[in-house]
Write an enzyme that holds these catalytic residues in place. Structure first.
Site, PDB file in Angstrom:
ATOM      1  N   ILE A  66       0.880  -1.157   0.000  1.00 42.60           N
ATOM      2  CA  ILE A  66       0.000   0.000   0.000  1.00 42.60           C
ATOM      3  C   ILE A  66       0.924   1.215   0.000  1.00 42.60           C
ATOM      4  CG2 ILE A  66      -0.180  -0.117   2.532  1.00 42.60           C
ATOM      5  CD1 ILE A  66      -2.907   1.197   2.354  1.00 42.60           C
ATOM      6  N   SER A  67       0.709   2.134  -0.927  1.00 44.73           N
ATOM      7  CA  SER A  67       1.640   3.245  -1.130  1.00 44.73           C
ATOM      8  C   SER A  67       1.654   4.203   0.055  1.00 44.73           C
ATOM      9  CB  SER A  67       1.282   4.015  -2.403  1.00 44.73           C
ATOM     10  OG  SER A  67       1.450   3.218  -3.541  1.00 44.73           O
ATOM     11  N   GLN A  68       2.760   4.894   0.202  1.00 42.31           N
ATOM     12  CA  GLN A  68       2.918   5.975   1.173  1.00 42.31           C
ATOM     13  C   GLN A  68       1.769   6.975   1.019  1.00 42.31           C
ATOM     14  OE1 GLN A  68       6.397   8.128   0.129  1.00 42.31           O
ATOM     15  NE2 GLN A  68       6.369   9.483   1.911  1.00 42.31           N
TER      16      GLN A  68
END
Length: 217
Positions: free
Chosen positions: A61-63
């Protein structure tokens, strides 16, 4: 009561606003989406940290800042129809769902696609449809789209995405010849044969796997 509400507000203030993103619609969307629902229960205490987190199957899950940046650069209107490639946990789709009328999202890993469907339903994202398939081909059945967000890095921009944008549509995609680091690009479709491309800076995403992307590991 949402036990993570204060953490979400701190995330928006310290990680996003302080880096210069001021779009109130994007900031409100980041405040609204319960990011902790989209990570493993063992990682919920890190859900609002300033970094990507593993979601299994070699995916992340992206920053939070990167999600906000990509959504901001799409310049979304409330009536837009958006295609997302690389559903993952469903978090970016949930943020997009706050910003536009409809989101179509494509995930190649069946287990992640099904998990995202369940989490998006739990988060009451009723305007998101999850499909399982090769995202490098886009989703021609629902094209054209007002915007396309790609949450995995391609070696080059797949032609299908350009063709599935309407005139005036925007595409945000990480791309580059390295699997470990890329540039984030915004592609604006000016006509069927004319595209304006902007380099938005360096990023690092998991590879976009498929017929028109990287081959599998």
């Amino acid at each position: 009561m949402d036990p993570f509400e204060s953490e979400r507000e701190t995330m928006v203030r310290d990680q996003i606003e302080r880096r210069g993103l001021k779009n109130p619609r994007v900031l409100d969307a980041m405040r609204a989406v319960p990011r902790h629902l989209f990570v493993k229960s063992s990682l919920q205490k890190h859900a609002y940290a300033d970094r990507p987190l593993t979601i299994g199957h070699y995916q992340t899950i992206s920053q939070p800042y990167v999600v906000a940046l990509m959504c901001d650069r799409l310049e979304l209107e409330a009536t837009d129809r958006v295609l997302e490639i690389g559903t993952g946990s469903g978090y970016a789709a949930a943020v997009l769902a706050q910003l536009c009328e409809r989101v179509v999202t494509v995930e190649r890993i069946p287990e992640l696609a099904e998990s995202a469907r369940q989490t998006l339903a739990k988060a009451d994202c009723t305007n998101v449809t999850v499909h399982c398939g090769d995202g490098t081909l886009g989703f021609p059945a629902d094209a054209p789209f007002d915007a396309i967000l790609v949450s995995a890095a391609a070696p080059a921009v797949p032609e299908a995405y350009k063709q599935q944008l309407r005139a005036g549509g925007r595409l945000v995609i990480p791309a580059g010849k390295s699997r470990s680091s890329q540039s984030l690009y915004r592609v604006r479709k000016k006509s069927d044969s004319e595209f304006a491309v902007e380099d938005l800076g360096g990023v690092a995403f998991v590879p976009l796997i498929g017929e028109k992307g990287w081959q599998d590991f």
